[in-house]
Design a protein around this motif. Structure first.
Motif, PDB file in Angstrom:
ATOM      1  N   TRP A  21       0.826  -1.204   0.000  1.00  0.00           N
ATOM      2  CA  TRP A  21       0.000   0.000   0.000  1.00  0.00           C
ATOM      3  C   TRP A  21       0.861   1.255   0.000  1.00  0.00           C
ATOM      4  O   TRP A  21       0.538   2.240  -0.670  1.00  0.00           O
ATOM      5  N   TRP A  22       1.964   1.220   0.761  1.00  0.00           N
ATOM      6  CA  TRP A  22       2.864   2.373   0.777  1.00  0.00           C
ATOM      7  C   TRP A  22       3.470   2.604  -0.600  1.00  0.00           C
ATOM      8  O   TRP A  22       3.554   3.739  -1.079  1.00  0.00           O
ATOM      9  N   SER A  23       3.898   1.515  -1.240  1.00  0.00           N
ATOM     10  CA  SER A  23       4.475   1.620  -2.582  1.00  0.00           C
ATOM     11  C   SER A  23       3.446   2.137  -3.579  1.00  0.00           C
ATOM     12  O   SER A  23       3.743   2.995  -4.420  1.00  0.00           O
ATOM     13  N   PHE A  24       2.207   1.619  -3.469  1.00  0.00           N
ATOM     14  CA  PHE A  24       1.144   2.072  -4.369  1.00  0.00           C
ATOM     15  C   PHE A  24       0.839   3.550  -4.151  1.00  0.00           C
ATOM     16  O   PHE A  24       0.676   4.318  -5.095  1.00  0.00           O
ATOM     17  N   GLY A  25       0.782   3.962  -2.868  1.00  0.00           N
ATOM     18  CA  GLY A  25       0.514   5.363  -2.571  1.00  0.00           C
ATOM     19  C   GLY A  25       1.619   6.278  -3.046  1.00  0.00           C
ATOM     20  O   GLY A  25       1.357   7.374  -3.554  1.00  0.00           O
ATOM     21  N   PHE A  26       2.872   5.830  -2.920  1.00  0.00           N
ATOM     22  CA  PHE A  26       4.010   6.630  -3.379  1.00  0.00           C
ATOM     23  C   PHE A  26       3.967   6.816  -4.885  1.00  0.00           C
ATOM     24  O   PHE A  26       4.136   7.929  -5.403  1.00  0.00           O
ATOM     25  N   ARG A  27       3.723   5.707  -5.615  1.00  0.00           N
ATOM     26  CA  ARG A  27       3.641   5.803  -7.072  1.00  0.00           C
ATOM     27  C   ARG A  27       2.475   6.684  -7.496  1.00  0.00           C
ATOM     28  O   ARG A  27       2.583   7.476  -8.443  1.00  0.00           O
ATOM     29  N   SER A  28       1.348   6.548  -6.809  1.00  0.00           N
ATOM     30  CA  SER A  28       0.179   7.366  -7.144  1.00  0.00           C
ATOM     31  C   SER A  28       0.459   8.846  -6.929  1.00  0.00           C
ATOM     32  O   SER A  28       0.052   9.693  -7.729  1.00  0.00           O
ATOM     33  N   ALA A  29       1.168   9.167  -5.852  1.00  0.00           N
ATOM     34  CA  ALA A  29       1.503  10.566  -5.567  1.00  0.00           C
ATOM     35  C   ALA A  29       2.417  11.136  -6.647  1.00  0.00           C
ATOM     36  O   ALA A  29       2.245  12.287  -7.082  1.00  0.00           O
ATOM     37  N   ILE A  30       3.388  10.332  -7.089  1.00  0.00           N
ATOM     38  CA  ILE A  30       4.305  10.789  -8.136  1.00  0.00           C
ATOM     39  C   ILE A  30       3.546  11.023  -9.439  1.00  0.00           C
ATOM     40  O   ILE A  30       3.739  12.041 -10.120  1.00  0.00           O
ATOM     41  N   VAL A  31       2.671  10.079  -9.796  1.00  0.00           N
ATOM     42  CA  VAL A  31       1.890  10.219 -11.032  1.00  0.00           C
ATOM     43  C   VAL A  31       0.980  11.442 -10.945  1.00  0.00           C
ATOM     44  O   VAL A  31       0.856  12.217 -11.903  1.00  0.00           O
ATOM     45  N   LEU A  32       0.338  11.640  -9.799  1.00  0.00           N
ATOM     46  CA  LEU A  32      -0.545  12.795  -9.617  1.00  0.00           C
ATOM     47  C   LEU A  32       0.238  14.099  -9.719  1.00  0.00           C
ATOM     48  O   LEU A  32      -0.225  15.063 -10.347  1.00  0.00           O
ATOM     49  N   TYR A  33       1.402  14.121  -9.105  1.00  0.00           N
ATOM     50  CA  TYR A  33       2.258  15.311  -9.172  1.00  0.00           C
ATOM     51  C   TYR A  33       2.627  15.611 -10.624  1.00  0.00           C
ATOM     52  O   TYR A  33       2.581  16.775 -11.071  1.00  0.00           O
ATOM     53  N   PHE A  34       2.996  14.582 -11.359  1.00  0.00           N
ATOM     54  CA  PHE A  34       3.365  14.745 -12.770  1.00  0.00           C
ATOM     55  C   PHE A  34       2.180  15.257 -13.588  1.00  0.00           C
ATOM     56  O   PHE A  34       2.329  16.150 -14.433  1.00  0.00           O
ATOM     57  N   ILE A  35       0.999  14.702 -13.327  1.00  0.00           N
ATOM     58  CA  ILE A  35      -0.188  15.109 -14.080  1.00  0.00           C
ATOM     59  C   ILE A  35      -0.534  16.570 -13.800  1.00  0.00           C
ATOM     60  O   ILE A  35      -0.799  17.355 -14.727  1.00  0.00           O
ATOM     61  N   VAL A  36      -0.524  16.950 -12.516  1.00  0.00           N
ATOM     62  CA  VAL A  36      -0.905  18.315 -12.149  1.00  0.00           C
ATOM     63  C   VAL A  36       0.119  19.330 -12.639  1.00  0.00           C
ATOM     64  O   VAL A  36      -0.233  20.413 -13.126  1.00  0.00           O
ATOM     65  N   LEU A  37       1.398  18.991 -12.541  1.00  0.00           N
ATOM     66  CA  LEU A  37       2.448  19.953 -12.853  1.00  0.00           C
ATOM     67  C   LEU A  37       2.770  20.028 -14.350  1.00  0.00           C
ATOM     68  O   LEU A  37       3.109  21.107 -14.852  1.00  0.00           O
ATOM     69  N   ILE A  38       2.645  18.908 -15.067  1.00  0.00           N
ATOM     70  CA  ILE A  38       3.079  18.863 -16.460  1.00  0.00           C
ATOM     71  C   ILE A  38       1.913  18.644 -17.420  1.00  0.00           C
ATOM     72  O   ILE A  38       1.689  19.450 -18.338  1.00  0.00           O
ATOM     73  N   LEU A  80      -1.557  18.553 -17.191  1.00  0.00           N
ATOM     74  CA  LEU A  80      -2.709  19.455 -17.230  1.00  0.00           C
ATOM     75  C   LEU A  80      -2.381  20.824 -17.843  1.00  0.00           C
ATOM     76  O   LEU A  80      -3.168  21.324 -18.671  1.00  0.00           O
ATOM     77  N   PRO A  81      -1.249  21.467 -17.488  1.00  0.00           N
ATOM     78  CA  PRO A  81      -0.930  22.729 -18.160  1.00  0.00           C
ATOM     79  C   PRO A  81      -0.749  22.590 -19.664  1.00  0.00           C
ATOM     80  O   PRO A  81      -1.181  23.461 -20.424  1.00  0.00           O
ATOM     81  N   ILE A  82      -0.118  21.481 -20.088  1.00  0.00           N
ATOM     82  CA  ILE A  82       0.070  21.281 -21.531  1.00  0.00           C
ATOM     83  C   ILE A  82      -1.272  21.090 -22.230  1.00  0.00           C
ATOM     84  O   ILE A  82      -1.550  21.694 -23.274  1.00  0.00           O
ATOM     85  N   LEU A  83      -2.135  20.259 -21.647  1.00  0.00           N
ATOM     86  CA  LEU A  83      -3.467  20.076 -22.223  1.00  0.00           C
ATOM     87  C   LEU A  83      -4.249  21.380 -22.220  1.00  0.00           C
ATOM     88  O   LEU A  83      -5.021  21.650 -23.150  1.00  0.00           O
ATOM     89  N   GLY A  84      -4.036  22.196 -21.192  1.00  0.00           N
ATOM     90  CA  GLY A  84      -4.725  23.485 -21.134  1.00  0.00           C
ATOM     91  C   GLY A  84      -4.314  24.408 -22.269  1.00  0.00           C
ATOM     92  O   GLY A  84      -5.148  25.122 -22.833  1.00  0.00           O
TER      93      GLY A  84
END
Length: 271
Positions: free
Chosen positions: A9-26, A28-32
């Motif tokens: 669960w910790w590994s899954f949460g860590f990967r999810s956080a990294i993916v979410l960070y990437f999506i929000v920071l990179i 979504l702005p590009i798609l915008g």
């Protein structure tokens, strides 16, 4: 069992956080940007991209970025060679200064160019006496692009020179090859992937430069107005669709360059 479950669960949460960070920071702005550029439909997008000032600014940016990249390839390769192959006083200091453009705000770089090469400087006055000007003309734009992209080729070539087996050079010299022939047939093929990837990254970085260029370019429409400054002007003129349309031209070109760099690096890794 509980320990393994918590670890998963910790590994899954860590990967999810990294993916979410990437999506929000990179992502979504590009798609915008893409969504904004096509928000009014295809005809306004085509009109914005084919506007004479917009098209001239994009072509000028590409041309000057290519000039800066060619200079960077030549000078950067030589600097990387000297820093790896020679030992001299101050070498470590020079090697650390290579990364200065990464740490220094680009606006400060533009200000330095303005002070060193501007009309009131010794170099600027000498250039005027010879019949040409540097600042507020294309040479200043190229110099600004060179400043911000200086480290890319050097840092891409240095690891390849460090890893290269010198016995191949020695064998070439033993067989009677000259230094020039040894460089062309032995050394250059080894460092070529680094030169290409560094050049592509430098070109992509030069396309997007704003801070250093805006202070020294003059920003004359059709003459010294580059794409990034044109985009800023469109935003200031309350035309976000026009700014986004020109932005995705540069963005798409940068994507293609980065994809090419990844292909080159992956092939080098398999070699």
């Amino acid at each position: 069992m509980n320990v393994m479950l918590r670890s998963r669960w910790w590994s899954f949460g860590f990967r999810s956080a990294i993916v979410l960070y990437f999506i929000v920071l990179i992502v979504l702005p590009i798609l915008g940007v893409y969504a904004q550029s096509f928000s009014l439909g295809w005809p306004p997008f085509r009109a914005a991209v084919t506007d004479p000032l917009a098209w001239k600014s994009v072509l000028l940016t590409i041309r000057l970025a290519l000039i800066a990249t060619v200079i960077n390839v030549l000078v950067g390769t030589m600097v990387g060679w000297v820093l790896i192959r020679y030992r001299f006083f101050g070498r470590r200091i020079l090697n650390s200064l290579v990364d200065l453009p990464f740490a220094l705000p680009t606006a400060v770089g533009g200000l330095m160019i303005l002070l060193l090469l501007g009309p009131g400087s010794a170099v600027g006055e000498a250039a005027e006496r010879l019949g040409f000007q540097i600042v507020f003309h294309e040479p200043a734009i190229v110099i600004a692009m060179l400043f911000v992209t200086f480290p890319f080729v050097i840092r891409a070539v240095q690891p390849l020179l460090e890893e290269m087996d010198k016995s191949e050079e020695e064998a070439a010299y033993t067989l009677g090859a000259s230094k020039a022939k040894t460089f062309v047939q032995v050394i250059f093929p080894t460092i070529l992937p680094g030169i290409v990837s560094g050049a592509m990254l430098a070109f992509a970085r030069a396309l997007a430069e704003f801070g250093a260029v805006v202070l020294v370019a003059g920003n004359i429409p059709g003459k010294t107005l580059i794409a990034s400054v044109y985009i800023f002007g469109e935003v200031e003129s309350d035309n976000p669709q026009g700014a986004a349309a020109v932005s995705i031209v540069l963005l798409t070109l940068s994507f293609l360059i980065l994809w090419s760099v990844n292909v080159i690096q992956s092939r080098r890794g398999r070699a």
